[in-house]
Design a protein around this motif. Sequence first.
Motif, short mmCIF file in Angstrom:
data_model
loop_
_atom_site.label_atom_id
_atom_site.label_comp_id
_atom_site.label_asym_id
_atom_site.label_seq_id
_atom_site.Cartn_x
_atom_site.Cartn_y
_atom_site.Cartn_z
N TYR A 8 0.91 -1.17 0.07
CA TYR A 8 0.04 0.06 -0.04
C TYR A 8 0.90 1.12 -0.02
O TYR A 8 1.79 1.29 0.70
CB TYR A 8 -0.75 0.22 1.29
N LYS A 10 1.03 5.71 -0.38
CA LYS A 10 0.11 7.21 -0.11
C LYS A 10 -0.17 7.81 -1.53
O LYS A 10 -1.31 8.40 -1.56
CB LYS A 10 0.76 7.98 0.71
N ASN A 11 0.67 7.51 -2.53
CA ASN A 11 0.55 8.24 -3.70
C ASN A 11 0.87 7.37 -4.91
O ASN A 11 1.57 6.29 -4.78
CB ASN A 11 1.19 9.55 -3.72
N ASN A 41 -8.17 2.98 7.61
CA ASN A 41 -6.95 2.37 6.85
C ASN A 41 -7.28 0.75 7.34
O ASN A 41 -7.42 0.71 8.47
CB ASN A 41 -5.92 3.00 7.17
N ASP A 74 -2.07 8.91 8.01
CA ASP A 74 -1.79 8.23 7.01
C ASP A 74 -2.94 7.58 6.14
O ASP A 74 -3.64 6.76 6.77
CB ASP A 74 -0.99 6.92 7.20
N THR A 75 -3.04 7.86 4.97
CA THR A 75 -4.02 7.40 4.24
C THR A 75 -3.60 6.88 3.05
O THR A 75 -2.90 7.59 2.33
CB THR A 75 -5.24 8.68 3.68
N PHE A 76 -3.68 5.53 2.73
CA PHE A 76 -3.15 4.91 1.51
C PHE A 76 -4.27 5.02 0.41
O PHE A 76 -5.14 4.41 0.44
CB PHE A 76 -2.71 3.50 1.95
N HIS A 77 -3.64 5.51 -0.65
CA HIS A 77 -4.62 5.56 -1.83
C HIS A 77 -4.41 4.59 -3.02
O HIS A 77 -5.02 4.50 -3.98
CB HIS A 77 -4.60 7.12 -2.44
N ASP A 100 8.30 3.46 0.36
CA ASP A 100 7.48 3.87 1.38
C ASP A 100 6.42 2.76 1.21
O ASP A 100 5.09 3.01 1.63
CB ASP A 100 6.82 5.36 0.82
N HIS A 102 3.96 -0.42 2.48
CA HIS A 102 3.33 -0.88 3.74
C HIS A 102 2.37 -2.06 3.28
O HIS A 102 1.77 -2.15 2.20
CB HIS A 102 2.21 0.07 4.44
#
Length: 114
Positions: A8, A10-11, A41, A74-77, A100, A102
């Motif tokens: 996962y 963030k961007n 999340n 933290d938001t995973f997109h 980065d 996860h």
Amino acid sequence: MEHHLQAYFKNESDAETALAKLQRCPIRDARIDSIPDTDSNPFLLPALSFTTNSSPNTGIITDRDVISQADSSDTFHYLLEFYVKEEDRKEAVSILSKTDAHLDKEAYEKINKN
């Protein structure tokens, strides 16, 4: 045996960078997808690279460090998923550990157990 890994991000840029780095490792069916917005999340942990004795090669981590939720801000997109052979799994995780990425708790525990 093959493993299905999901990482996962963030961007999208971070996911694309990780995928480019993974190209030196034999992976198949790699794809990046956006994750629909949700209120929470999944239980995610930073990707760590493990040595043959299952100790993280990035330093000592206690159980309390491992069993902790990603920062609430933290938001995973984006999701990067792919298949990798057993003999190449450690290399793939090592590559992810330098990004980065996860992993969800279940994937982390599988990697830690093996």
